[in-house]
Each structure stands twice: as structure tokens, then as C-alpha cells.
Design an enzyme around this catalytic site. Structure first.
Site, PDB file in Angstrom:
ATOM      1  CG  HIS A  74       6.284  -7.384  -3.856  1.00  0.00           C
ATOM      2  ND1 HIS A  74       6.529  -8.636  -4.355  1.00  0.00           N
ATOM      3  CD2 HIS A  74       5.448  -6.776  -4.729  1.00  0.00           C
ATOM      4  CE1 HIS A  74       5.879  -8.768  -5.499  1.00  0.00           C
ATOM      5  NE2 HIS A  74       5.210  -7.659  -5.732  1.00  0.00           N
TER       6      HIS A  74
ATOM      7  CG  ASP B 259       0.483  -0.577  -6.202  1.00  0.00           C
ATOM      8  OD1 ASP B 259       0.213  -0.271  -7.371  1.00  0.00           O
ATOM      9  OD2 ASP B 259       0.299  -1.704  -5.732  1.00  0.00           O
TER      10      ASP B 259
HETATM   11  N1  ACO Z   1       2.882  -2.308   6.498  1.00  0.00           N
HETATM   12  C1  ACO Z   1       3.119  -2.832   7.697  1.00  0.00           C
HETATM   13  N2  ACO Z   1       3.535  -4.096   7.913  1.00  0.00           N
HETATM   14  C2  ACO Z   1       3.721  -4.857   6.842  1.00  0.00           C
HETATM   15  C3  ACO Z   1       3.488  -4.387   5.542  1.00  0.00           C
HETATM   16  C4  ACO Z   1       3.056  -3.053   5.382  1.00  0.00           C
HETATM   17  N3  ACO Z   1       2.819  -2.533   4.171  1.00  0.00           N
HETATM   18  N4  ACO Z   1       3.720  -5.378   4.656  1.00  0.00           N
HETATM   19  C5  ACO Z   1       4.093  -6.438   5.371  1.00  0.00           C
HETATM   20  N5  ACO Z   1       4.104  -6.129   6.696  1.00  0.00           N
HETATM   21  C6  ACO Z   1       4.516  -6.998   7.807  1.00  0.00           C
HETATM   22  C7  ACO Z   1       3.490  -8.086   8.072  1.00  0.00           C
HETATM   23  O1  ACO Z   1       2.541  -7.671   9.008  1.00  0.00           O
HETATM   24  C8  ACO Z   1       4.381  -9.195   8.584  1.00  0.00           C
HETATM   25  O2  ACO Z   1       4.750  -8.879   9.919  1.00  0.00           O
HETATM   26  P1  ACO Z   1       5.019 -10.049  11.011  1.00  0.00           P
HETATM   27  O3  ACO Z   1       6.168 -10.841  10.463  1.00  0.00           O
HETATM   28  O4  ACO Z   1       5.319  -9.325  12.262  1.00  0.00           O
HETATM   29  O5  ACO Z   1       3.745 -10.841  11.074  1.00  0.00           O
HETATM   30  C9  ACO Z   1       5.659  -9.057   7.757  1.00  0.00           C
HETATM   31  O6  ACO Z   1       5.702  -7.678   7.373  1.00  0.00           O
HETATM   32  C10 ACO Z   1       5.674  -9.933   6.525  1.00  0.00           C
HETATM   33  O7  ACO Z   1       4.589  -9.590   5.710  1.00  0.00           O
HETATM   34  P2  ACO Z   1       3.576 -10.610   5.060  1.00  0.00           P
HETATM   35  O8  ACO Z   1       2.190 -10.241   5.435  1.00  0.00           O
HETATM   36  O9  ACO Z   1       4.012 -12.010   5.324  1.00  0.00           O
HETATM   37  O10 ACO Z   1       3.803 -10.316   3.562  1.00  0.00           O
HETATM   38  P3  ACO Z   1       2.961 -10.964   2.396  1.00  0.00           P
HETATM   39  O11 ACO Z   1       3.972 -11.503   1.458  1.00  0.00           O
HETATM   40  O12 ACO Z   1       1.922 -11.898   2.876  1.00  0.00           O
HETATM   41  O13 ACO Z   1       2.199  -9.722   1.796  1.00  0.00           O
HETATM   42  C11 ACO Z   1       1.837  -7.644   0.759  1.00  0.00           C
HETATM   43  C12 ACO Z   1       2.728  -8.896   0.820  1.00  0.00           C
HETATM   44  C13 ACO Z   1       0.363  -8.063   0.623  1.00  0.00           C
HETATM   45  C14 ACO Z   1       2.224  -6.850  -0.465  1.00  0.00           C
HETATM   46  C15 ACO Z   1       2.061  -6.813   2.047  1.00  0.00           C
HETATM   47  O14 ACO Z   1       3.405  -6.405   2.116  1.00  0.00           O
HETATM   48  C16 ACO Z   1       1.122  -5.628   2.150  1.00  0.00           C
HETATM   49  O15 ACO Z   1       0.010  -5.777   2.624  1.00  0.00           O
HETATM   50  N6  ACO Z   1       1.554  -4.420   1.673  1.00  0.00           N
HETATM   51  C17 ACO Z   1       0.671  -3.277   1.634  1.00  0.00           C
HETATM   52  C18 ACO Z   1      -0.262  -3.388   0.435  1.00  0.00           C
HETATM   53  C19 ACO Z   1       0.451  -3.143  -0.847  1.00  0.00           C
HETATM   54  O16 ACO Z   1       1.229  -2.197  -0.995  1.00  0.00           O
HETATM   55  N7  ACO Z   1       0.172  -4.013  -1.844  1.00  0.00           N
HETATM   56  C20 ACO Z   1       0.736  -3.895  -3.188  1.00  0.00           C
HETATM   57  C21 ACO Z   1       1.695  -5.005  -3.456  1.00  0.00           C
HETATM   58  S1  ACO Z   1       2.442  -4.846  -5.019  1.00  0.00           S
HETATM   59  C22 ACO Z   1       1.231  -5.277  -6.081  1.00  0.00           C
HETATM   60  O17 ACO Z   1       0.395  -6.103  -5.836  1.00  0.00           O
HETATM   61  C23 ACO Z   1       1.224  -4.617  -7.334  1.00  0.00           C
END
Ligand code: ACO
Length: 429
Positions: free
Chosen positions: A307, A365
Site C-alpha cells: 500500500h 483487497d
Molecule cells: N507484490 C510485489 N512487489 C510489490 C508489491 C506487490 N504487491 N507492492 C509493492 N511491491 C514492491 C515494488 O515493486 C517496489 O519494489 P522496489 O523497491 O524493489 O522497486 C516496492 O515494493 C515499493 O512499492 P511501490 O511500487 O513503490 O509502491 P506504490 O506505493 O507505488 O504502490 C500499490 C502501492 C499500487 C498498492 C502496490 O503495493 C501494488 O501494486 N500492490 C498490488 C495491487 C494491490 O493490491 N492494490 C490495492 C491497493 S489498496 C486499494 O487501492 C484499495
């Protein structure tokens, strides 16, 4: 003297006002950086940018705290209020008195039907129509039948249209389900509570009313409460951007619905179920799933994990996890194989350094889909259910943006394209 922040750049020292929120958040006001100094900040996903001052919802992502108008989310679970009371709180800023609650519920009941011509809109949709496309279009469509609410002049008018939208989105959601399953429409029943009425419209048959069980009604109520607002998330921010152009409530909420559709936002609840189903059907093991999520050459993510704000367990996920245990035990479906797979994935991720180091925990989720599934709601309707819950939050965010009468939200960019280039006529290319 009020606090200032100083930026030193290219031999110049620039001072900015500093603001502090009621919970201690500190922000540097850089709004005059471009007008006065022709300088910009670069923050592509707005991770460090506050776009408004808000009194609606507070989140502390490190501590896993979520409060609506100051009230911790857990209170709404343990002291059993209903979604409508939470919606009123978000819209009006205070919990309703018994009279206010009654008047608001009356407004909902009086407005649960859709304008008759809108029913034809649903009767001509193909089975394969994406529910979120239908929902967004229907939200805009409502503007055609409520033109007197395109401009809002006072709080009473605002509460009236809010009640209408919150009431009608439930009818719209059920009609989307019925029509994409080629089922006859079931009209709302004014004697039923909000969630029970929705379940009735979803699952009753003309010759056989659906029997609403208290466990299912409570679980739906809980899901809607937990989704009701989440401060400046992607869809709420979208609602605000659209509202900043002075667009009406219908158009702004329709845009919010579109933003919610994406798999990184509300669409993640669908992606979670697809991932769990794939594992269950043998296409993937939980271990392979974790491996794929960690592979930087693979766009796959562990859906329902991570998140932007929470760097701790999402408090909503914690509540839903417990609700799954409760509801599944009562429904005697505790052996849902997808729940066991979800638990295994969570266990693997929470003991893996990739997820630990990045502070990736289950988000709302991860467990919401399992509960919705236990109610018989099909996967392609999950994001619609999210939208139903989130509507009061979008409306409250819209109102703040509208009342502030601020400037249009219009970010800048760093241009990295061609310098001035000659036009080449077609015959010379
Ligand atoms: N699986 C694997 N790796 C992940 C995940 C994941 N679910 N989420 C984040 N990461 C990794 C990223 O690749 C990044 O890695 P790095 O530092 O090596 O590049 C690191 O964790 C930081 O993540 P960000 O992409 O910077 O996180 P951001 O704040 O941009 O995105 C998000 C948040 C979109 C929720 C992300 O965690 C994600 O894609 N999760 C899966 C989708 C999801 O569950 N969305 C629902 C969110 S809650 C909602 O909207 C109701």
C-alpha cells in the site's frame, strides 16, 4: 513567528511557510515556487505532495491507524453502527442525532428506484459488459434525470442528492448483476435495511424471495463501512481533480469509478481472486506465486499486498481477516480452499525478506473478495461493491473541494522531448 522552511538553489535562498496538521503531519507550502521563482518540484506519483487540507479521514500508515472524522475504524466494527450512519458521518462531519438519522434514512428509502427509462439502459447490455463501465456510465446518466442538482447551493440540497446517489448506486449495482446474467429486475423493498435490500435485489426471484441471513447482512455492512473513505487515494484524488474544474457531483463520481477500476486500486480485489483461483486450479503454487511477485523482470504482483500509505498491516485487512473466520464458521464453509490458499500466501509473504524489507502487508483487497464470494457475489462485481462502499467518501471529498472554491488542479511537467524541430512534408519522409 510561524515556522519557515528554506530552499537553497542556484545561489538563491527561498523561504516557504510550514503547516502542521492536527495529528502532527508537517508540510512545506511550495505553492508560490513557480509563480514567484519559475521553479518546480518533481514528484511524479504525488507520493510526497498534499493536494488539500481535509477533515474527513486520517491515516497513520506506519501505525496502521484509520479514522473517519476522528473516530477509529475499529469502533464501527465493535459498536455495530451501520453503513448509513457512517455515510452520514462522512458527509455531514458528525454522527447523526436520532432525528437526523431518521430523516436521512427516509431520503434513502424515497429514492431507491431508478428513473424508468434507465431500466431500458440496463436491458440492452451484453452479458460480457464490464460492470465498472456500466456503473460509471449509469452515474453520469443520473445527471440527466436530476438536472436540478448539477449546481448545489446549500447543505440541504447536498444531503438530498447525496442520499439519492447512495440509495440509487445500490439499485444500479444490483441491476448490473441481474442484466449481465439475463435475470429479471427485482425492485427495491422500502421495508428493508440498506444491505438486506441490496441482497434482495441481487438474489430474489419473482417467485421466490431471497432469505437474508443476519451473518451475510452484517458482513456486507462491515465491508461497506471499511471501504467508505480512505483520504487521498487514486479515485478520491480523481474526484477532486475533476471537481476542481467545477464539474458536478455526478461527473466527478463517475470519474472516481473509472479510477477505481484499475487493478492497482479497486480492481485488485478481482485480481486477488483470479490469483487464488489460479493457484487452486493448479496453474500455480503459492511458492511460485511469491517467486513471481519478487521477480523484477515479471510485471506480476502479489495482489492484495502493499500500500502507498500503510507500511504496516492495513487495519481494514485485519478486521476482514477476522470477519472471514467468523462468517465462514457460521456459514459452515470454513473449508473454502481459496481462504486456505490466501492464508498460506500471507504466511509465506510475511516471513519473506522481500516483503518484510519493503513493508508489504495484506491490504483491504486481500480478504474482502473471499467474504463477497461467500455471499454469492460473482468476482466481476467485486469492484462495483467497492464503489458502493466508497461513494460516501467520494462525495465528502467532492464537497470539501467544491466548498474550498480553490484553483483548478493543474500540475506541471518537466519537458524532455525534442527541441524545436522542422516539419517534414509527407513526400519527403
Ligand atoms: N507484490 C510485489 N512487489 C510489490 C508489491 C506487490 N504487491 N507492492 C509493492 N511491491 C514492491 C515494488 O515493486 C517496489 O519494489 P522496489 O523497491 O524493489 O522497486 C516496492 O515494493 C515499493 O512499492 P511501490 O511500487 O513503490 O509502491 P506504490 O506505493 O507505488 O504502490 C500499490 C502501492 C499500487 C498498492 C502496490 O503495493 C501494488 O501494486 N500492490 C498490488 C495491487 C494491490 O493490491 N492494490 C490495492 C491497493 S489498496 C486499494 O487501492 C484499495
Amino acid at each position: 513567528m510561524s515556522e519557515k522552511a528554506t530552499l537553497s538553489i542556484r545561489g538563491k535562498c527561498i523561504e516557504f511557510p510550514v503547516y502542521e496538521g492536527t495529528e502532527g503531519d508537517v508540510a512545506v507550502d511550495i505553492s508560490q515556487l513557480y509563480p514567484e521563482h519559475k521553479l518546480m518540484t518533481y514528484d511524479p506519483s504525488l507520493a510526497s505532495t498534499a493536494v488539500c487540507r481535509s477533515t474527513v479521514t486520517y491515516i497513520d500508515g506506519d501505525k496502521g491507524i484509520l479514522r473517519y472524522r476522528g473516530i477509529p475504524i475499529e469502533k464501527f466494527v465493535h459498536e455495530s453502527p451501520n453503513f448509513i450512519e457512517v455515510a452520514y458521518l462522512l458527509l455531514a462531519g458528525n454522527l447523526p442525532t436520532p432525528e437526523e438519522g431518521k430523516a436521512f434514512r427516509r431520503r434513502l428509502t424515497e429514492n431507491e428506484l431508478l428513473p424508468e427509462p434507465m431500466e431500458h439502459y440496463f436491458s440492452r447490455v451484453p452479458k460480457t459488459a464490464p460492470p465498472m463501465a456500466l456503473l460509471s456510465a449509469a452515474m453520469n446518466n443520473l445527471a440527466c434525470y436530476h438536472t436540478e442538482f448539477l449546481e448545489l447551493d446549500n447543505d440541504d440540497q447536498f444531503m438530498e442528492i447525496s442520499a439519492r446517489l447512495i440509495s440509487k448506486i445500490r439499485t444500479i449495482a444490483s441491476y448490473i448483476y441481474r442484466r449481465t446474467h439475463y435475470l429479471p429486475l427485482i425492485y427495491p423493498n422500502p421495508n428493508m435495511r440498506y444491505c438486506a435490500n441490496f441482497l434482495h435485489m441481487m438474489f430474489s426471484l419473482p417467485y421466490s424471495p431471497y432469505e437474508v441471513t443476519p451473518e451475510i447482512e452484517d458482513a456486507l455492512n462491515l465491508i461497506l463501512i471499511l471501504h467508505a473513505d480512505h483520504e487521498q487515494n487514486c479515485s478520491a484524488a480523481t474526484v477532486r481533480v475533476v471537481a476542481s474544474s467545477r464539474a458536478n457531483l455526478f461527473a466527478s463520481c463517475a470519474a472516481g469509478i473509472c479510477a477505481l477500476w484499475g487493478s492497482l486500486h479497486g480492481g485488485a480485489n478481482v485480481a486477488v481472486m483470479e490469483m487464488l483461483a489460479r493457484i487452486h486450479e493448479g496453474g500455480l503454487s503459492p511458492e511460485e506465486c511469491i517467486k513471481m511477485a519478487k521477480d523484477k523482470n515479471n510485471p506480476f504482483r502479489l495482489f492484495g499486498f502493499g500500500h502507498r500509505v500503510y507500511k504496516n498491516y492495513d487495519p481494514r485487512a485485519k478486521i476482514l481477516r477476522a470477519a472471514c473466520d467468523r462468517v465462514f464458521a457460521k456459514l459452515k464453509t470454513q473449508n473454502d480452499p481459496l481462504l486456505n490458499i490466501a492464508r498460506r500466501l500471507e504466511e509465506l509473504a510475511l516471513s519473506d525478506s522481500y516483503f518484510i524489507d519493503r513493508k508489504l502487508y495484506p491490504n483491504v483487497d486481500f480478504y474482502s473478495g473471499l467474504l463477497l464470494r461467500s455471499m454469492g457475489i460473482p468476482t466481476n462485481m467485486f469492484t462495483v461493491m467497492f464503489a458502493m462502499g466508497r461513494l460516501p467518501g467520494w462525495i465528502a471529498q467532492w464537497k470539501e473541494q467544491h466548498d474550498a472554491q480553490g484553483r483548478i488542479i493543474r500540475p506541471r511537467q518537466i519537458y524532455v522531448g525534442n527541441n524545436e524541430t522542422d516539419y517534414t512534408p509527407e513526400n519527403m519522409r
